[in-house]
Design a protein around this motif. Structure first.
Motif, PDB file in Angstrom:
ATOM      1  N   TYR A 135       0.562  -1.394   0.099  1.00  0.00           N
ATOM      2  CA  TYR A 135       0.214  -0.167  -0.078  1.00  0.00           C
ATOM      3  C   TYR A 135       1.423   1.037  -0.070  1.00  0.00           C
ATOM      4  O   TYR A 135       0.546   2.406  -0.778  1.00  0.00           O
ATOM      5  N   LEU A 136       2.031   1.301   0.821  1.00  0.00           N
ATOM      6  CA  LEU A 136       3.249   2.738   1.172  1.00  0.00           C
ATOM      7  C   LEU A 136       3.430   2.715  -0.449  1.00  0.00           C
ATOM      8  O   LEU A 136       3.434   4.121  -0.735  1.00  0.00           O
ATOM      9  N   GLU A 137       4.257   1.286  -1.475  1.00  0.00           N
ATOM     10  CA  GLU A 137       4.807   1.832  -2.705  1.00  0.00           C
ATOM     11  C   GLU A 137       2.938   2.302  -3.385  1.00  0.00           C
ATOM     12  O   GLU A 137       3.740   3.270  -4.224  1.00  0.00           O
ATOM     13  N   ILE A 138       2.122   2.427  -3.283  1.00  0.00           N
ATOM     14  CA  ILE A 138       0.899   2.438  -4.663  1.00  0.00           C
ATOM     15  C   ILE A 138       0.775   4.517  -4.015  1.00  0.00           C
ATOM     16  O   ILE A 138       0.203   4.762  -4.626  1.00  0.00           O
ATOM     17  N   PHE A 139       0.841   4.730  -2.601  1.00  0.00           N
ATOM     18  CA  PHE A 139       0.127   5.817  -2.317  1.00  0.00           C
ATOM     19  C   PHE A 139       1.953   6.866  -2.969  1.00  0.00           C
ATOM     20  O   PHE A 139       1.622   7.511  -2.851  1.00  0.00           O
ATOM     21  N   ASN A 140       2.970   5.880  -2.346  1.00  0.00           N
ATOM     22  CA  ASN A 140       4.293   7.099  -3.082  1.00  0.00           C
ATOM     23  C   ASN A 140       3.996   7.323  -4.892  1.00  0.00           C
ATOM     24  O   ASN A 140       4.705   8.401  -5.145  1.00  0.00           O
ATOM     25  N   LYS A 141       3.560   6.233  -5.466  1.00  0.00           N
ATOM     26  CA  LYS A 141       3.482   6.172  -6.951  1.00  0.00           C
ATOM     27  C   LYS A 141       2.352   7.424  -7.312  1.00  0.00           C
ATOM     28  O   LYS A 141       3.080   8.583  -7.732  1.00  0.00           O
ATOM     29  N   ILE A 142       1.452   7.200  -6.365  1.00  0.00           N
ATOM     30  CA  ILE A 142       0.472   8.428  -6.378  1.00  0.00           C
ATOM     31  C   ILE A 142       1.107   9.567  -6.444  1.00  0.00           C
ATOM     32  O   ILE A 142       0.521  10.915  -6.947  1.00  0.00           O
ATOM     33  N   ARG A 143       1.759   9.656  -5.021  1.00  0.00           N
ATOM     34  CA  ARG A 143       2.239  11.015  -4.627  1.00  0.00           C
ATOM     35  C   ARG A 143       2.820  11.706  -6.156  1.00  0.00           C
ATOM     36  O   ARG A 143       2.988  13.024  -6.574  1.00  0.00           O
ATOM     37  N   GLU A 144       4.027  10.728  -6.814  1.00  0.00           N
ATOM     38  CA  GLU A 144       4.741  11.389  -7.963  1.00  0.00           C
ATOM     39  C   GLU A 144       4.011  11.763  -8.523  1.00  0.00           C
ATOM     40  O   GLU A 144       4.511  12.483  -9.179  1.00  0.00           O
ATOM     41  N   LEU A 145       2.788  10.996  -9.000  1.00  0.00           N
ATOM     42  CA  LEU A 145       1.686  11.407 -10.287  1.00  0.00           C
ATOM     43  C   LEU A 145       1.287  13.080  -9.991  1.00  0.00           C
ATOM     44  O   LEU A 145       1.333  13.481 -10.991  1.00  0.00           O
ATOM     45  N   TYR A 146       0.628  13.237  -8.525  1.00  0.00           N
ATOM     46  CA  TYR A 146       0.345  14.491  -7.946  1.00  0.00           C
ATOM     47  C   TYR A 146       1.947  15.917  -8.450  1.00  0.00           C
ATOM     48  O   TYR A 146       1.737  16.045  -8.723  1.00  0.00           O
ATOM     49  N   ARG A 147       3.066  14.550  -7.984  1.00  0.00           N
ATOM     50  CA  ARG A 147       4.489  16.273  -7.919  1.00  0.00           C
ATOM     51  C   ARG A 147       4.552  16.578  -9.324  1.00  0.00           C
ATOM     52  O   ARG A 147       4.226  18.124  -9.137  1.00  0.00           O
ATOM     53  N   GLU A 148       4.345  15.760  -9.970  1.00  0.00           N
ATOM     54  CA  GLU A 148       4.126  15.582 -11.537  1.00  0.00           C
ATOM     55  C   GLU A 148       3.470  17.021 -11.978  1.00  0.00           C
ATOM     56  O   GLU A 148       4.102  17.314 -12.778  1.00  0.00           O
ATOM     57  N   GLN A 149       2.154  16.098 -11.082  1.00  0.00           N
ATOM     58  CA  GLN A 149       1.060  17.694 -12.109  1.00  0.00           C
ATOM     59  C   GLN A 149       1.023  19.165 -12.234  1.00  0.00           C
ATOM     60  O   GLN A 149       0.835  19.094 -12.473  1.00  0.00           O
ATOM     61  N   ILE A 150       1.661  18.665 -10.023  1.00  0.00           N
ATOM     62  CA  ILE A 150       1.650  20.001  -9.673  1.00  0.00           C
ATOM     63  C   ILE A 150       3.128  20.775 -10.621  1.00  0.00           C
ATOM     64  O   ILE A 150       2.920  22.186 -10.788  1.00  0.00           O
ATOM     65  N   LYS A 151       4.200  20.083 -10.373  1.00  0.00           N
ATOM     66  CA  LYS A 151       5.557  20.855 -11.294  1.00  0.00           C
ATOM     67  C   LYS A 151       4.791  21.197 -12.803  1.00  0.00           C
ATOM     68  O   LYS A 151       4.750  22.336 -13.282  1.00  0.00           O
ATOM     69  N   ILE A 152       3.946  20.669 -13.344  1.00  0.00           N
ATOM     70  CA  ILE A 152       3.920  21.005 -15.469  1.00  0.00           C
ATOM     71  C   ILE A 152       2.522  22.103 -14.712  1.00  0.00           C
ATOM     72  O   ILE A 152       3.297  23.420 -15.066  1.00  0.00           O
ATOM     73  N   SER A 153       1.623  22.306 -13.478  1.00  0.00           N
ATOM     74  CA  SER A 153       0.750  23.321 -13.704  1.00  0.00           C
ATOM     75  C   SER A 153       1.460  24.730 -13.116  1.00  0.00           C
ATOM     76  O   SER A 153       0.406  25.402 -13.600  1.00  0.00           O
ATOM     77  N   GLU A 154       2.726  24.842 -12.460  1.00  0.00           N
ATOM     78  CA  GLU A 154       3.394  25.918 -12.280  1.00  0.00           C
ATOM     79  C   GLU A 154       4.013  26.259 -13.248  1.00  0.00           C
ATOM     80  O   GLU A 154       4.343  27.663 -13.102  1.00  0.00           O
ATOM     81  N   GLU A 155       4.296  25.814 -14.052  1.00  0.00           N
ATOM     82  CA  GLU A 155       5.215  26.305 -15.749  1.00  0.00           C
ATOM     83  C   GLU A 155       4.556  26.871 -15.799  1.00  0.00           C
ATOM     84  O   GLU A 155       3.420  26.537 -16.284  1.00  0.00           O
TER      85      GLU A 155
END
Length: 180
Positions: free
Chosen positions: A160-180
């Motif tokens: 489960y921790l691996e799943i949520f870390n993957k989802i967090r990484e997706l989220y991190r990429e999304q907010i990084k893209i939206s800030e550019e």
């Protein structure tokens, strides 16, 4: 006095529990109609950490997680829980009030995983409309998500921790893209 600011958008997740794997697809379809496209699907896992749901939903329960591409305002999570509660009613056992699927929404942001519930406990905050919120996991730089003393046993597992870390990484990429 602190300045009131609008919160950052967060990534909606839904955990699903059912003995009928076909219901995962149907629930996902209906959730996507409301919240947009799914951008992450976990594997399906046996749900064997508690027998809490067996009386209502039967044996052989399985768990799956999904997340959604469209980010949400975290202030809407209580209304989302009310929506998923209503959606569960579409999947009741015939001639019964017993559910065939359990839908647990929450969200991931950079610092935590939040789940919502109708059950009050000492570590949960009231959000309104009969819904309580709980920080289930915290994120530590260099370590990933970590549980608290009250974290559910399944949410403590490496899978489960691996799943949520993957989802967090997706989220991190999304907010990084939206800030550019």
């Amino acid at each position: 006095m602190g300045k009131v600011k609008k919160p950052s958008l967060v990534k909606l997740i839904v955990g699903m529990i059912s003995a009928e794997e076909a219901l995962f697809e149907e629930a996902e379809r209906r959730l996507s109609e409301k919240f947009g496209p799914v951008d992450f699907r976990s594997a399906t896992f046996p749900f064997c950490y508690t027998d809490y749901y067996e009386r209502e939903m039967g044996r052989g329960l399985k768990r799956k997680f999904i997340s959604f591409r469209r980010l949400i305002d975290p202030g809407h999570i209580a209304k989302i829980k009310l929506f998923t509660n209503e959606l569960e009613k579409n999947f009741l056992h015939p001639h019964s009030l017993n559910r065939r699927i359990n839908l647990d929404p929450g969200y991931v942001c950079l610092s935590k995983l939040v789940l919502v519930t109708t059950k009050n406990q000492q570590h949960r905050l009231y959000l309104g409309d009969g819904i309580y919120g709980e920080v289930t996991l915290r994120y530590r730089r260099g370590k990933g998500f970590e549980p608290w003393q009250w974290t559910y046993p399944d949410y403590r597992t490496a899978e489960y921790l691996e799943i949520f870390n993957k989802i967090r990484e997706l989220y991190r990429e999304q907010i990084k893209i939206s800030e550019e």
